[in-house]
Write a protein that holds these residues in place. Structure first.
Motif, PDB file in Angstrom:
ATOM      1  N   PHE A   7      42.073  46.975  78.713  1.00 12.43           N
ATOM      2  CA  PHE A   7      41.011  46.005  78.961  1.00 12.43           C
ATOM      3  C   PHE A   7      40.974  44.919  77.892  1.00 12.43           C
ATOM      4  O   PHE A   7      41.298  45.167  76.725  1.00 12.43           O
ATOM      5  CB  PHE A   7      39.654  46.707  79.011  1.00 12.43           C
ATOM      6  N   SER A   8      40.566  43.742  78.308  1.00 12.53           N
ATOM      7  CA  SER A   8      40.343  42.655  77.362  1.00 12.53           C
ATOM      8  C   SER A   8      39.042  42.885  76.606  1.00 12.53           C
ATOM      9  O   SER A   8      38.915  42.495  75.444  1.00 12.53           O
ATOM     10  CB  SER A   8      40.276  41.313  78.104  1.00 12.53           C
ATOM     11  N   ALA A   9      38.083  43.493  77.282  1.00 10.30           N
ATOM     12  CA  ALA A   9      36.795  43.784  76.641  1.00 10.30           C
ATOM     13  C   ALA A   9      36.056  44.858  77.416  1.00 10.30           C
ATOM     14  O   ALA A   9      36.232  45.004  78.632  1.00 10.30           O
ATOM     15  CB  ALA A   9      35.937  42.528  76.551  1.00 10.30           C
ATOM     16  N   VAL A  10      35.237  45.605  76.691  1.00 14.69           N
ATOM     17  CA  VAL A  10      34.269  46.524  77.294  1.00 14.69           C
ATOM     18  C   VAL A  10      32.897  45.915  77.035  1.00 14.69           C
ATOM     19  O   VAL A  10      32.601  45.502  75.910  1.00 14.69           O
ATOM     20  CB  VAL A  10      34.338  47.929  76.666  1.00 14.69           C
ATOM     21  N   ILE A  11      32.064  45.814  78.063  1.00 13.14           N
ATOM     22  CA  ILE A  11      30.732  45.250  77.905  1.00 13.14           C
ATOM     23  C   ILE A  11      29.690  46.287  78.311  1.00 13.14           C
ATOM     24  O   ILE A  11      29.971  47.187  79.112  1.00 13.14           O
ATOM     25  CB  ILE A  11      30.536  43.949  78.718  1.00 13.14           C
ATOM     26  N   CYS A  12      28.498  46.164  77.750  1.00  9.03           N
ATOM     27  CA  CYS A  12      27.482  47.190  77.970  1.00  9.03           C
ATOM     28  C   CYS A  12      26.092  46.618  77.743  1.00  9.03           C
ATOM     29  O   CYS A  12      25.856  45.891  76.769  1.00  9.03           O
ATOM     30  CB  CYS A  12      27.727  48.354  77.014  1.00  9.03           C
ATOM     31  N   ASN A  13      25.186  46.916  78.641  1.00  6.41           N
ATOM     32  CA  ASN A  13      23.761  46.620  78.463  1.00  6.41           C
ATOM     33  C   ASN A  13      23.058  47.973  78.389  1.00  6.41           C
ATOM     34  O   ASN A  13      22.745  48.574  79.408  1.00  6.41           O
ATOM     35  CB  ASN A  13      23.224  45.786  79.620  1.00  6.41           C
TER      36      ASN A  13
ATOM     37  N   PHE B 269      34.939  45.880  72.058  1.00  6.70           N
ATOM     38  CA  PHE B 269      33.902  46.755  72.617  1.00  6.70           C
ATOM     39  C   PHE B 269      32.575  46.070  72.289  1.00  6.70           C
ATOM     40  O   PHE B 269      32.211  45.945  71.118  1.00  6.70           O
ATOM     41  CB  PHE B 269      33.953  48.149  71.992  1.00  6.70           C
ATOM     42  N   THR B 270      31.864  45.594  73.295  1.00  3.34           N
ATOM     43  CA  THR B 270      30.658  44.801  73.064  1.00  3.34           C
ATOM     44  C   THR B 270      29.433  45.460  73.685  1.00  3.34           C
ATOM     45  O   THR B 270      29.541  46.294  74.582  1.00  3.34           O
ATOM     46  CB  THR B 270      30.806  43.380  73.647  1.00  3.34           C
ATOM     47  N   SER B 271      28.271  45.044  73.208  1.00  2.00           N
ATOM     48  CA  SER B 271      27.015  45.543  73.781  1.00  2.00           C
ATOM     49  C   SER B 271      25.868  44.627  73.398  1.00  2.00           C
ATOM     50  O   SER B 271      25.890  43.985  72.341  1.00  2.00           O
ATOM     51  CB  SER B 271      26.703  46.953  73.277  1.00  2.00           C
ATOM     52  N   LEU B 272      24.868  44.573  74.247  1.00  4.15           N
ATOM     53  CA  LEU B 272      23.593  43.994  73.854  1.00  4.15           C
ATOM     54  C   LEU B 272      22.878  44.993  72.955  1.00  4.15           C
ATOM     55  O   LEU B 272      22.991  46.203  73.152  1.00  4.15           O
ATOM     56  CB  LEU B 272      22.729  43.702  75.089  1.00  4.15           C
ATOM     57  N   VAL B 273      22.137  44.492  71.976  1.00  4.66           N
ATOM     58  CA  VAL B 273      21.355  45.347  71.074  1.00  4.66           C
ATOM     59  C   VAL B 273      19.989  44.682  70.902  1.00  4.66           C
ATOM     60  O   VAL B 273      19.904  43.495  70.591  1.00  4.66           O
ATOM     61  CB  VAL B 273      22.026  45.497  69.688  1.00  4.66           C
ATOM     62  N   SER B 274      18.915  45.452  71.060  1.00  3.43           N
ATOM     63  CA  SER B 274      17.580  44.851  71.031  1.00  3.43           C
ATOM     64  C   SER B 274      16.906  44.916  69.665  1.00  3.43           C
ATOM     65  O   SER B 274      16.003  44.136  69.386  1.00  3.43           O
ATOM     66  CB  SER B 274      16.671  45.526  72.067  1.00  3.43           C
TER      67      SER B 274
ATOM     68  N   ILE C  90      30.136  49.122  81.249  1.00  4.29           N
ATOM     69  CA  ILE C  90      29.504  50.429  81.118  1.00  4.29           C
ATOM     70  C   ILE C  90      28.048  50.363  81.576  1.00  4.29           C
ATOM     71  O   ILE C  90      27.271  49.533  81.103  1.00  4.29           O
ATOM     72  CB  ILE C  90      29.547  50.913  79.646  1.00  4.29           C
ATOM     73  N   GLY C  91      27.664  51.250  82.500  1.00  4.23           N
ATOM     74  CA  GLY C  91      26.292  51.268  83.002  1.00  4.23           C
ATOM     75  C   GLY C  91      25.985  50.038  83.836  1.00  4.23           C
ATOM     76  O   GLY C  91      25.004  49.336  83.593  1.00  4.23           O
ATOM     77  N   THR C  92      26.803  49.795  84.827  1.00  8.94           N
ATOM     78  CA  THR C  92      26.692  48.562  85.609  1.00  8.94           C
ATOM     79  C   THR C  92      25.384  48.454  86.378  1.00  8.94           C
ATOM     80  O   THR C  92      24.903  47.364  86.655  1.00  8.94           O
ATOM     81  CB  THR C  92      27.892  48.427  86.567  1.00  8.94           C
ATOM     82  N   GLY C  93      24.772  49.607  86.735  1.00 11.88           N
ATOM     83  CA  GLY C  93      23.512  49.576  87.473  1.00 11.88           C
ATOM     84  C   GLY C  93      23.704  49.210  88.932  1.00 11.88           C
ATOM     85  O   GLY C  93      24.798  48.848  89.369  1.00 11.88           O
TER      86      GLY C  93
END
Length: 284
Positions: A177-183, A246-251, A109-112
């Motif tokens: 999907f095996s996973a959803v990733i997001c930054n 469903f994964t994401s970086l979190v600051s 998500i939001g690959t840029g």
């Protein structure tokens, strides 16, 4: 020209990088060609590059390209420069999936514009990706990079047309999907993003803008990271059978606590927190 802006080692490094880029000379060839007359065209190119370096513009933007884990990326002032810690999220996903030997399908998500996670995952692990973004220009740049690195068969791009949605409008019938990733975007607005960059610049002992880059959708979102991630969490509950994780970086730590509370209300089966240490983390 660059004295007082960079240390001696950095200046030497920039010199050899520019020689390789403009003259196609290696370090050894430079040492053997000290009497070589450089053409007026290359002299002008060197001078322009030095002026941009003096303003502390990243050399990757000056060259228009950068290498990262053996991959070639086209970059400019509108794209983020890939960083080594980017691999950590991909590694986390790999280590936490049950069937690690199988071919994995990942939604980014939001690959840029740099499409970094799909390219790294395809190269290092032979994963398949669907990569999304709301910005069409970013997707055009990403497609060029995908093609340049021969990953057209591994990475498919989809555009999100609705700013209010993250997974809606992207996940299609039959997707698995095996996973959803997001930054996610860290900031609430351009003003907040620039303010954070100014603080980083002061910490580095410089008044130049060295870190601020990327398209609007990559850096800020109405309500900031917290709003984006709560929307992402809610929409993941609507597609819970579509992906294992469903994964994401979190600051921010407080965002994690807030997400955990919301996860309980949404009856999330399992939530994990993995600490990642980066050289360019958000302020909190």
């Amino acid at each position: 020209m660059l004295q007082g802006v960079y240390d001696k080692e950095e200046v030497h490094c920039f010199f050899y990088i520019l020689c390789d880029f403009f003259l196609q000379y290696s370090r050894f060839e430079v040492s053997m060609a000290l009497d070589t007359i450089v053409s007026a065209k290359n002299t002008t190119a060197f001078e322009k590059a030095l002026l941009r370096l003096k303003k502390q513009e990243p050399i990757q933007y000056i060259l228009g390209t950068t290498e990262f884990y053996g991959l070639t990326f086209k970059v400019n002032e509108h794209t983020l420069i890939p960083r080594p810690e980017t691999e950590e999220l991909v590694d986390w996903v790999l280590s936490n999936l049950h069937d690690q030997d199988s071919m994995l399908d990942i939604l980014d998500i939001g690959t840029g514009a740099t499409c970094i996670y799909p390219l790294l995952g395809a190269k290092e692990y032979d994963w398949n990706f669907v990569a999304t973004d709301i910005d069409l220009d970013s997707l055009h740049i990403a497609q060029d990079i995908i093609t340049d690195n021969n990953f057209d068969a591994k990475i498919i791009l989809r555009q999100q047309f609705d700013e209010a949605n993250i997974l809606k409008g992207i996940i299609e019938k039959g997707d698995s999907f095996s996973a959803v990733i997001c930054n996610p975007p860290f900031y609430k607005s351009e003003t907040e993003a620039k303010g954070a960059n100014a603080r980083k610049s002061r910490n580095l002992g410089t008044n130049a803008v060295r870190n601020f880059a990327g398209n609007n959708n990559e850096l800020w979102y109405p309500g900031g990271e917290k709003a984006f991630l709560h929307n992402y969490l809610y929409q993941s509950s609507l597609y819970k059978d579509t992906s294992v994780w469903f994964t994401s970086l979190v600051s921010k730590k407080e965002t994690i606590k807030s997400l955990q509370k919301s996860g309980e209300k949404l009856k999330v089966k399992e939530m994990k927190v993995c600490l990642l240490y980066t050289s360019d983390a958000a302020d909190e």
